[in-house]
Design a protein around this motif. Structure first.
Motif, PDB file in Angstrom:
ATOM      1  N   ALA A  52     -23.849  62.966 -17.962  1.00 34.03           N
ATOM      2  CA  ALA A  52     -25.281  63.262 -17.992  1.00 34.03           C
ATOM      3  C   ALA A  52     -25.946  62.936 -16.661  1.00 34.03           C
ATOM      4  CB  ALA A  52     -25.947  62.486 -19.128  1.00 34.03           C
ATOM      5  N   LEU A  53     -25.444  61.900 -15.995  1.00 37.12           N
ATOM      6  CA  LEU A  53     -26.055  61.490 -14.735  1.00 37.12           C
ATOM      7  C   LEU A  53     -25.719  62.418 -13.578  1.00 37.12           C
ATOM      8  CD1 LEU A  53     -25.817  57.625 -14.997  1.00 37.12           C
ATOM      9  CD2 LEU A  53     -27.877  59.019 -14.947  1.00 37.12           C
ATOM     10  N   ARG A  54     -24.846  63.376 -13.788  1.00 39.43           N
ATOM     11  CA  ARG A  54     -24.653  64.425 -12.780  1.00 39.43           C
ATOM     12  C   ARG A  54     -25.779  65.453 -12.840  1.00 39.43           C
ATOM     13  NH1 ARG A  54     -18.946  67.051 -12.677  1.00 39.43           N
ATOM     14  NH2 ARG A  54     -19.920  67.971 -10.829  1.00 39.43           N
ATOM     15  N   LEU A  55     -26.637  65.328 -13.854  1.00 35.60           N
ATOM     16  CA  LEU A  55     -27.806  66.202 -13.989  1.00 35.60           C
ATOM     17  C   LEU A  55     -29.117  65.422 -13.868  1.00 35.60           C
ATOM     18  CD1 LEU A  55     -26.540  68.381 -16.956  1.00 35.60           C
ATOM     19  CD2 LEU A  55     -26.908  69.164 -14.619  1.00 35.60           C
ATOM     20  N   ALA A  56     -29.151  64.220 -14.431  1.00 37.01           N
ATOM     21  CA  ALA A  56     -30.376  63.430 -14.399  1.00 37.01           C
ATOM     22  C   ALA A  56     -30.770  63.090 -12.963  1.00 37.01           C
ATOM     23  CB  ALA A  56     -30.189  62.140 -15.206  1.00 37.01           C
ATOM     24  N   ASP A  57     -32.068  63.044 -12.714  1.00 38.13           N
ATOM     25  CA  ASP A  57     -32.601  62.769 -11.365  1.00 38.13           C
ATOM     26  C   ASP A  57     -32.104  63.782 -10.343  1.00 38.13           C
ATOM     27  OD1 ASP A  57     -33.885  60.610 -12.419  1.00 38.13           O
ATOM     28  OD2 ASP A  57     -32.521  59.107 -11.619  1.00 38.13           O
ATOM     29  N   GLY A  58     -31.895  64.995 -10.790  1.00 37.06           N
ATOM     30  CA  GLY A  58     -31.456  66.063  -9.893  1.00 37.06           C
ATOM     31  C   GLY A  58     -29.985  66.346 -10.031  1.00 37.06           C
ATOM     32  N   PRO A  59     -29.589  67.613 -10.255  1.00 37.67           N
ATOM     33  CA  PRO A  59     -28.176  67.965 -10.381  1.00 37.67           C
ATOM     34  C   PRO A  59     -27.447  67.854  -9.047  1.00 37.67           C
ATOM     35  CG  PRO A  59     -29.506  69.950 -10.384  1.00 37.67           C
ATOM     36  CD  PRO A  59     -30.467  68.791 -10.419  1.00 37.67           C
ATOM     37  N   ASP A  60     -26.128  67.811  -9.119  1.00 36.65           N
ATOM     38  CA  ASP A  60     -25.300  67.713  -7.909  1.00 36.65           C
ATOM     39  C   ASP A  60     -25.721  68.720  -6.845  1.00 36.65           C
ATOM     40  OD1 ASP A  60     -23.886  65.872  -9.348  1.00 36.65           O
ATOM     41  OD2 ASP A  60     -22.046  67.059  -9.514  1.00 36.65           O
ATOM     42  N   GLU A  61     -25.970  69.964  -7.277  1.00 41.13           N
ATOM     43  CA  GLU A  61     -26.233  71.028  -6.316  1.00 41.13           C
ATOM     44  C   GLU A  61     -27.473  70.750  -5.469  1.00 41.13           C
ATOM     45  OE1 GLU A  61     -23.657  72.481  -9.545  1.00 41.13           O
ATOM     46  OE2 GLU A  61     -25.533  71.341  -9.502  1.00 41.13           O
ATOM     47  N   VAL A  62     -28.497  70.153  -6.083  1.00 42.08           N
ATOM     48  CA  VAL A  62     -29.715  69.828  -5.332  1.00 42.08           C
ATOM     49  C   VAL A  62     -29.415  68.786  -4.263  1.00 42.08           C
ATOM     50  CG1 VAL A  62     -31.982  68.725  -5.499  1.00 42.08           C
ATOM     51  CG2 VAL A  62     -31.315  70.484  -7.159  1.00 42.08           C
ATOM     52  N   HIS A  63     -28.679  67.759  -4.640  1.00 38.97           N
ATOM     53  CA  HIS A  63     -28.383  66.691  -3.687  1.00 38.97           C
ATOM     54  C   HIS A  63     -27.430  67.165  -2.593  1.00 38.97           C
ATOM     55  CE1 HIS A  63     -30.643  63.810  -5.951  1.00 38.97           C
ATOM     56  NE2 HIS A  63     -30.001  64.142  -7.045  1.00 38.97           N
ATOM     57  N   LEU A  64     -26.465  67.978  -2.966  1.00 38.94           N
ATOM     58  CA  LEU A  64     -25.571  68.527  -1.943  1.00 38.94           C
ATOM     59  C   LEU A  64     -26.335  69.423  -0.977  1.00 38.94           C
ATOM     60  CD1 LEU A  64     -22.485  69.324  -4.196  1.00 38.94           C
ATOM     61  CD2 LEU A  64     -22.668  67.488  -2.507  1.00 38.94           C
ATOM     62  N   GLY A  65     -27.338  70.138  -1.491  1.00 38.64           N
ATOM     63  CA  GLY A  65     -28.171  70.956  -0.620  1.00 38.64           C
ATOM     64  C   GLY A  65     -28.937  70.120   0.388  1.00 38.64           C
ATOM     65  N   VAL A  66     -29.450  68.956  -0.059  1.00 38.16           N
ATOM     66  CA  VAL A  66     -30.154  68.045   0.850  1.00 38.16           C
ATOM     67  C   VAL A  66     -29.209  67.554   1.939  1.00 38.16           C
ATOM     68  CG1 VAL A  66     -31.247  65.772   1.018  1.00 38.16           C
ATOM     69  CG2 VAL A  66     -31.873  67.320  -0.837  1.00 38.16           C
ATOM     70  N   VAL A  67     -28.009  67.147   1.533  1.00 38.89           N
ATOM     71  CA  VAL A  67     -27.036  66.626   2.505  1.00 38.89           C
ATOM     72  C   VAL A  67     -26.654  67.701   3.507  1.00 38.89           C
ATOM     73  CG1 VAL A  67     -24.725  65.639   2.783  1.00 38.89           C
ATOM     74  CG2 VAL A  67     -26.164  64.928   0.855  1.00 38.89           C
ATOM     75  N   ALA A  68     -26.399  68.916   3.021  1.00 40.21           N
ATOM     76  CA  ALA A  68     -26.018  70.008   3.924  1.00 40.21           C
ATOM     77  C   ALA A  68     -27.150  70.341   4.892  1.00 40.21           C
ATOM     78  CB  ALA A  68     -25.634  71.243   3.109  1.00 40.21           C
ATOM     79  N   ARG A  69     -28.377  70.353   4.397  1.00 40.85           N
ATOM     80  CA  ARG A  69     -29.517  70.653   5.266  1.00 40.85           C
ATOM     81  C   ARG A  69     -29.635  69.632   6.392  1.00 40.85           C
ATOM     82  NH1 ARG A  69     -33.191  70.898   1.569  1.00 40.85           N
ATOM     83  NH2 ARG A  69     -34.178  68.879   1.860  1.00 40.85           N
ATOM     84  N   THR A  70     -29.474  68.361   6.034  1.00 42.17           N
ATOM     85  CA  THR A  70     -29.540  67.310   7.047  1.00 42.17           C
ATOM     86  C   THR A  70     -28.396  67.436   8.043  1.00 42.17           C
ATOM     87  OG1 THR A  70     -30.568  65.822   5.444  1.00 42.17           O
ATOM     88  CG2 THR A  70     -29.593  64.807   7.399  1.00 42.17           C
ATOM     89  N   GLU A  71     -27.212  67.728   7.520  1.00 37.57           N
ATOM     90  CA  GLU A  71     -26.028  67.820   8.374  1.00 37.57           C
ATOM     91  C   GLU A  71     -26.131  68.977   9.361  1.00 37.57           C
ATOM     92  OE1 GLU A  71     -22.306  66.131   9.434  1.00 37.57           O
ATOM     93  OE2 GLU A  71     -23.899  65.444   8.080  1.00 37.57           O
ATOM     94  N   LEU A  72     -26.720  70.071   8.916  1.00 31.70           N
ATOM     95  CA  LEU A  72     -26.771  71.271   9.746  1.00 31.70           C
ATOM     96  C   LEU A  72     -27.979  71.323  10.681  1.00 31.70           C
ATOM     97  CD1 LEU A  72     -25.737  73.866   7.017  1.00 31.70           C
ATOM     98  CD2 LEU A  72     -24.365  73.159   8.979  1.00 31.70           C
ATOM     99  N   ARG A  73     -28.994  70.490  10.383  1.00 24.54           N
ATOM    100  CA  ARG A  73     -30.247  70.603  11.133  1.00 24.54           C
ATOM    101  C   ARG A  73     -30.049  70.422  12.639  1.00 24.54           C
ATOM    102  NH1 ARG A  73     -33.337  66.668   8.836  1.00 24.54           N
ATOM    103  NH2 ARG A  73     -34.106  68.123   7.264  1.00 24.54           N
ATOM    104  N   ALA A  74     -29.367  69.349  13.020  1.00 25.54           N
ATOM    105  CA  ALA A  74     -29.192  69.063  14.451  1.00 25.54           C
ATOM    106  C   ALA A  74     -28.418  70.179  15.149  1.00 25.54           C
ATOM    107  CB  ALA A  74     -28.488  67.728  14.641  1.00 25.54           C
ATOM    108  N   HIS A  75     -27.414  70.727  14.473  1.00 30.34           N
ATOM    109  CA  HIS A  75     -26.623  71.804  15.074  1.00 30.34           C
ATOM    110  C   HIS A  75     -27.457  73.078  15.205  1.00 30.34           C
ATOM    111  CE1 HIS A  75     -22.912  69.452  14.745  1.00 30.34           C
ATOM    112  NE2 HIS A  75     -23.377  69.052  13.582  1.00 30.34           N
ATOM    113  N   ARG A  76     -28.287  73.348  14.203  1.00 31.60           N
ATOM    114  CA  ARG A  76     -29.136  74.527  14.268  1.00 31.60           C
ATOM    115  C   ARG A  76     -30.173  74.388  15.384  1.00 31.60           C
ATOM    116  NH1 ARG A  76     -30.789  74.280   9.552  1.00 31.60           N
ATOM    117  NH2 ARG A  76     -32.828  73.328   9.923  1.00 31.60           N
ATOM    118  N   GLU A  77     -30.768  73.200  15.461  1.00 31.24           N
ATOM    119  CA  GLU A  77     -31.758  72.974  16.524  1.00 31.24           C
ATOM    120  C   GLU A  77     -31.135  73.080  17.897  1.00 31.24           C
ATOM    121  OE1 GLU A  77     -33.380  69.205  15.462  1.00 31.24           O
ATOM    122  OE2 GLU A  77     -34.689  70.022  13.883  1.00 31.24           O
TER     123      GLU A  77
END
Length: 409
Positions: free
Chosen positions: A377-402
């Motif tokens: 259940a906690l893979r969905l509560a407080d945001g599903p995995d996909e949302v959190h992985l999206g945050v991590v990917a966005r942060t990881e890619l930001r510096a390279h994109r900039e």
């Protein structure tokens, strides 16, 4: 970074561990059997009152709150090993008054609540006299995107009127649940992070109704549970609004930071308990003339589980360290990392333990099936995995994109 426990944290850890081993674990089987035997499982049993009284007398109370006026005054890094110990037991968080969602609601009221809201709701919550629930997720929209929210909190002079339907409102089944925190849209035309408002709703308010309790893979998680709740023209004075109209998203982000990491801390303890049960089973059961530990790659599975738990613990400690120093915004990326990683790790370790237990692992004779339901259940509560992985990917890619954009200018 130094993750060594402070002397104060070591003292609390030892005391919490000892209390769980000597006071709570010997009563857990009795507690769960008594609860299952009741015609109405939404009941607070006397054993809980006994244990909470002893925990409070022992000074093991409100350990999650860093404000020394109300709690132990521990920071997030100091609290981590205590929450891990509590995660080993389904009963322990409540006994120490450190159970979700009450901890998150207490933090909201402590940080954002008015003096009247704190007096009326926070103080009895911290004393363990009442329980609470949090109403954010909705059944008719994809609630992983909070801007989809359909429930409304409409200002009408000196009143606020609530309408909508929420579900997975954890804690609403508890007989002592006296209020919920409701989040709804106040101004749909405002900036998407300024549309929402949070409101304290007493559960005896006309128009508030618990429609049903929702099982998680067959487990009701009584006596707290997860409810579907309706709000039909619920009218409250405007002073029931927390912090002010339009600040709901801001409050939610502040609430979810500690809440997410507390879940992860407890999951480390749950995974540790599952691994212990797996090892006990592996060395005491024999099949085909060998201990289970020597069959079918089980030694490697146990070794990988140990590595995974240790990795997750260090990840959580690092995130707690960041949270203490930078707050939820400064630890935003790290919080998403642990929220995606730790529940998945716990599910894998618990599943391995179930496999070693065979049919027994699927039964209520061991806590593993319930543990798997909770971790899943906690893979969905407080945001599903996909949302959190999206945050991590966005942060990881930001510096390279900039950097790429700068090079192309």
């Amino acid at each position: 970074m130094d993750f060594a426990l402070s002397p104060r944290a070591r003292d609390y850890q030892a005391r919490v561990r000892d209390f769980i081993r000597t006071e709570i674990e010997p009563r857990e089987a009795e507690y769960h059997a008594a609860l299952r035997a009741l015609p109405d499982p939404w009941t607070r049993l006397p054993v809980v009152d006994e244990l909470t009284a002893r925990a409070r007398d022992a000074g093991l109370w409100n350990l999650f709150l860093p404000d020394e006026r109300h709690g132990a005054g521990l920071d997030c890094l100091e609290y981590a090993p205590l929450a891990e110990e509590m995660g080993r037991s389904f009963l322990a968080p409540e006994v120490f008054n450190c159970n979700a969602p009450d901890t998150g609601n207490a933090e909201v009221l402590h940080q954002y609540g008015s003096q009247e809201q704190r007096s009326r709701w926070l103080e009895p919550l911290l004393e363990g006299r009442i329980r609470s629930a949090f109403c954010m997720t909705e059944p008719d929209v994809a609630s992983s995107d909070a801007t989809n929210m359909a429930a409304t909190a409409v200002l009408d002079g000196d009143r606020v009127v609530l309408n909508g339907r929420k579900w997975w409102s954890t804690g609403v089944g508890h007989p002592d649940c006296r209020f919920v925190i409701f989040m709804g849209v106040t101004d749909p035309d405002a900036h998407r992070h300024s549309r929402h408002t949070m409101v304290v709703v007493p559960t005896d308010t006309p128009g508030f109704a618990v429609e049903r309790m929702l099982p998680v893979l067959g487990y009701l998680d009584e006596p707290y549970g997860h409810g579907e709740v309706s709000f039909t023209d619920v009218v409250l004075p405007a002073d029931a609004i927390i912090a002010g109209p339009g600040r709901g998203f801001e409050i939610a982000q502040g609430r979810l930071g500690p809440g997410r990491i507390h879940h992860c801390m407890r999951l480390i303890g749950l995974a540790e308990r599952a691994l212990e049960l797996a090892c006990e089973r592996a060395v005491t059961r024999t099949a085909f003339g060998k201990p289970l530990s020597n069959l079918g790659g089980n030694r490697e599975r146990i070794a990988r589980a140990r590595i995974a738990v240790n990795q997750a613990r260090l990840h959580v400690l690092h995130t707690a360290w960041l949270l203490d120093r930078s707050g939820p915004l400064g630890a935003y990326d790290a919080l998403s990392q642990v929220k995606a990683a730790v529940p998945a790790m716990a599910c894998e370790v618990i599943d391995m333990a179930i496999q070693l237990h065979g049919g027994a692992g699927l039964s209520d004779d061991f806590p593993l099936a319930a543990a798997l339901a909770g971790a899943r259940a906690l893979r969905l509560a407080d945001g599903p995995d996909e949302v959190h992985l999206g945050v991590v990917a966005r942060t990881e890619l930001r510096a390279h994109r900039e950097a790429a954009e700068k090079e192309n200018r």
